[in-house]
Scaffold this motif. Structure first.
Motif, PDB file in Angstrom:
ATOM      1  N   ALA A 191       1.014  -0.771   0.327  1.00 28.15           N
ATOM      2  CA  ALA A 191      -0.342  -0.268  -0.098  1.00 28.15           C
ATOM      3  C   ALA A 191       0.941   1.623  -0.205  1.00 28.15           C
ATOM      4  O   ALA A 191       0.154   2.361  -0.802  1.00 28.15           O
ATOM      5  CB  ALA A 191      -1.280   0.012   0.804  1.00 28.15           C
ATOM      6  N   ILE A 192       1.794   1.559   1.070  1.00 30.36           N
ATOM      7  CA  ILE A 192       2.770   2.276   0.801  1.00 30.36           C
ATOM      8  C   ILE A 192       3.243   2.358  -0.537  1.00 30.36           C
ATOM      9  O   ILE A 192       3.146   3.289  -1.268  1.00 30.36           O
ATOM     10  CB  ILE A 192       3.632   2.134   1.641  1.00 30.36           C
ATOM     11  CG1 ILE A 192       3.281   2.015   3.426  1.00 30.36           C
ATOM     12  CG2 ILE A 192       5.030   3.135   1.881  1.00 30.36           C
ATOM     13  CD1 ILE A 192       4.382   1.991   4.518  1.00 30.36           C
ATOM     14  N   TRP A 193       3.849   1.772  -1.406  1.00 30.93           N
ATOM     15  CA  TRP A 193       4.279   0.960  -1.847  1.00 30.93           C
ATOM     16  C   TRP A 193       3.648   2.233  -3.770  1.00 30.93           C
ATOM     17  O   TRP A 193       3.562   2.487  -4.431  1.00 30.93           O
ATOM     18  CB  TRP A 193       4.981   0.276  -3.212  1.00 30.93           C
ATOM     19  CG  TRP A 193       5.285   0.148  -3.948  1.00 30.93           C
ATOM     20  CD1 TRP A 193       7.005   0.640  -4.716  1.00 30.93           C
ATOM     21  CD2 TRP A 193       5.623  -0.100  -5.564  1.00 30.93           C
ATOM     22  NE1 TRP A 193       7.281   0.217  -5.581  1.00 30.93           N
ATOM     23  CE2 TRP A 193       6.001   0.151  -6.712  1.00 30.93           C
ATOM     24  CE3 TRP A 193       3.776  -0.560  -5.991  1.00 30.93           C
ATOM     25  CZ2 TRP A 193       5.885  -0.664  -8.123  1.00 30.93           C
ATOM     26  CZ3 TRP A 193       3.174  -0.884  -7.552  1.00 30.93           C
ATOM     27  CH2 TRP A 193       4.724  -0.912  -7.844  1.00 30.93           C
ATOM     28  N   ARG A 194       2.369   1.905  -3.452  1.00 31.50           N
ATOM     29  CA  ARG A 194       1.125   2.379  -4.439  1.00 31.50           C
ATOM     30  C   ARG A 194       0.913   3.840  -4.216  1.00 31.50           C
ATOM     31  O   ARG A 194       0.827   5.096  -4.886  1.00 31.50           O
ATOM     32  CB  ARG A 194      -0.164   1.504  -4.085  1.00 31.50           C
ATOM     33  CG  ARG A 194      -0.288   0.541  -4.930  1.00 31.50           C
ATOM     34  CD  ARG A 194      -1.579  -0.609  -4.916  1.00 31.50           C
ATOM     35  NE  ARG A 194      -2.025  -0.722  -3.490  1.00 31.50           N
ATOM     36  CZ  ARG A 194      -2.023  -1.293  -2.921  1.00 31.50           C
ATOM     37  NH1 ARG A 194      -1.065  -2.772  -3.313  1.00 31.50           N
ATOM     38  NH2 ARG A 194      -2.820  -1.794  -1.796  1.00 31.50           N
ATOM     39  N   ALA A 195       0.895   4.216  -3.129  1.00 31.37           N
ATOM     40  CA  ALA A 195       1.118   5.668  -2.357  1.00 31.37           C
ATOM     41  C   ALA A 195       2.253   6.509  -3.462  1.00 31.37           C
ATOM     42  O   ALA A 195       1.967   7.870  -3.913  1.00 31.37           O
ATOM     43  CB  ALA A 195       0.376   5.359  -1.464  1.00 31.37           C
ATOM     44  N   ALA A 201       1.776  11.901  -1.457  1.00 31.30           N
ATOM     45  CA  ALA A 201       2.301  12.089   0.134  1.00 31.30           C
ATOM     46  C   ALA A 201       1.715  11.751   1.352  1.00 31.30           C
ATOM     47  O   ALA A 201       2.427  12.047   2.468  1.00 31.30           O
ATOM     48  CB  ALA A 201       3.499  13.749   0.135  1.00 31.30           C
ATOM     49  N   GLY A 202       0.712  12.398   1.316  1.00 32.76           N
ATOM     50  CA  GLY A 202      -0.345  13.112   2.467  1.00 32.76           C
ATOM     51  C   GLY A 202      -0.697  10.872   2.537  1.00 32.76           C
ATOM     52  O   GLY A 202      -0.830  10.394   3.417  1.00 32.76           O
ATOM     53  N   ALA A 205       1.994   8.871   3.551  1.00 34.76           N
ATOM     54  CA  ALA A 205       2.832   9.287   4.862  1.00 34.76           C
ATOM     55  C   ALA A 205       1.490   8.763   6.589  1.00 34.76           C
ATOM     56  O   ALA A 205       1.788   8.395   7.024  1.00 34.76           O
ATOM     57  CB  ALA A 205       2.652  10.583   5.251  1.00 34.76           C
ATOM     58  N   GLY A 206      -0.017   8.416   5.590  1.00 32.57           N
ATOM     59  CA  GLY A 206      -0.575   8.064   6.778  1.00 32.57           C
ATOM     60  C   GLY A 206      -0.947   6.599   6.413  1.00 32.57           C
ATOM     61  O   GLY A 206      -0.597   6.160   7.485  1.00 32.57           O
ATOM     62  N   LEU A 207      -0.140   6.184   5.912  1.00 35.10           N
ATOM     63  CA  LEU A 207       0.336   4.534   5.711  1.00 35.10           C
ATOM     64  C   LEU A 207       1.362   3.738   6.269  1.00 35.10           C
ATOM     65  O   LEU A 207       1.171   2.948   7.011  1.00 35.10           O
ATOM     66  CB  LEU A 207      -0.240   4.146   4.392  1.00 35.10           C
ATOM     67  CG  LEU A 207      -1.222   4.051   2.845  1.00 35.10           C
ATOM     68  CD1 LEU A 207      -1.108   3.887   1.850  1.00 35.10           C
ATOM     69  CD2 LEU A 207      -1.855   2.585   3.397  1.00 35.10           C
ATOM     70  N   ALA A 208       2.545   5.214   6.860  1.00 36.95           N
ATOM     71  CA  ALA A 208       3.187   4.620   7.238  1.00 36.95           C
ATOM     72  C   ALA A 208       3.194   4.945   8.579  1.00 36.95           C
ATOM     73  O   ALA A 208       3.836   3.827   9.607  1.00 36.95           O
ATOM     74  CB  ALA A 208       4.499   5.703   6.658  1.00 36.95           C
ATOM     75  N   THR A 209       1.925   6.100   9.442  1.00 34.25           N
ATOM     76  CA  THR A 209       1.432   5.840  10.281  1.00 34.25           C
ATOM     77  C   THR A 209       1.201   4.576  11.159  1.00 34.25           C
ATOM     78  O   THR A 209       1.045   4.315  11.544  1.00 34.25           O
ATOM     79  CB  THR A 209       0.485   7.140  10.460  1.00 34.25           C
ATOM     80  OG1 THR A 209       1.682   8.306  10.305  1.00 34.25           O
ATOM     81  CG2 THR A 209       0.496   7.164  12.269  1.00 34.25           C
TER      82      THR A 209
END
Length: 228
Positions: A191-195, A201-202, A205-209
């Protein structure tokens, strides 16, 4: 204060005041001990301690030098403390990671090159294979390091690496029953990679959190009585 600690402080004061600059050679042992009012034994102990911290660098046959004092290299000495962290200390490290990593991921969304994105894709594809837990952890670290390194701030990269070491990650995944933990981590990485591919960026960051919060949850579960 112990004599060795006093010796360490005196050498550090010389560096901070500019009497000893990065890359400069320390005076010979006898002169420096006399200058600082120390015994040679105390001076040697101080030099050994500061060498371990990468503040000083011995050069065979050429004396001892002040290192370049690059912050990211000095920070690496913290890695052992992170490696052996348990319980509340490990949780506190993850809290700091949760503060830093989403911002680094957001910055990376605008800085990752196509080559970086391809590298991340390769890492994810490899992690999806039937690799052992050690290899999965290595790929997990490589995934996050690639993102952090793209920001171009070695201090940030080093801090994030310290905040979640190989030993700590391995302990958490095993404590969380590694098959479900691996599957969840992989989904979150995807999911982070797709973002990042979308340069969002938003969302990145949310997925990383969410991802780091999940790691915190695994750690808490593993530490709870009757689990692990």
């Amino acid at each position: 204060m112990a004599v060795t600690d006093q010796a360490i402080d005196k050498i550090k004061d010389m560096i901070v005041s500019g009497l000893l600059e990065p890359g400069s050679r320390l005076p010979n042992e006898a002169d420096l001990a006399d200058q600082l009012g120390l015994s040679r034994n105390s001076l040697r102990e101080a030099v050994r301690a500061l060498t371990a911290l990468r503040i000083l660098v011995p050069k065979q046959g050429d004396g001892t030098y002040v290192s370049g004092l690059e912050p990211h290299l000095l920070l690496e000495t913290m890695a052992f403390a992170a490696d052996v962290s348990h319980g509340r200390t490990a949780h506190q490290l993850l809290e700091v990671r949760r503060l830093l990593e989403p911002q680094a991921t957001a910055l990376a969304a605008g800085l990752l090159t196509e080559r970086h994105l391809a590298e991340l894709r390769t890492i994810l594809d490899r992690a999806a294979e039937d690799v052992d837990i050690e290899e999965f952890i290595r790929l997990d670290i490589e995934f996050h390091r690639t993102i952090a390194d793209s920001v171009g701030n070695p201090v940030l990269s080093t801090l994030l690496g310290i905040l979640s070491t190989h030993t700590q990650r391995l302990r958490i995944v095993r404590g969380a029953h590694h098959a479900p933990a691996r599957e969840q981590a992989h989904r979150e990485h995807e999911a982070i990679w797709r973002a990042l591919v979308r340069r969002d960026a938003g969302l990145a960051a949310g997925l990383a959190t969410v991802h780091v919060a999940a790691v915190e949850d695994w750690l808490a579960s593993a530490a709870a009585p009757g689990t692990g």
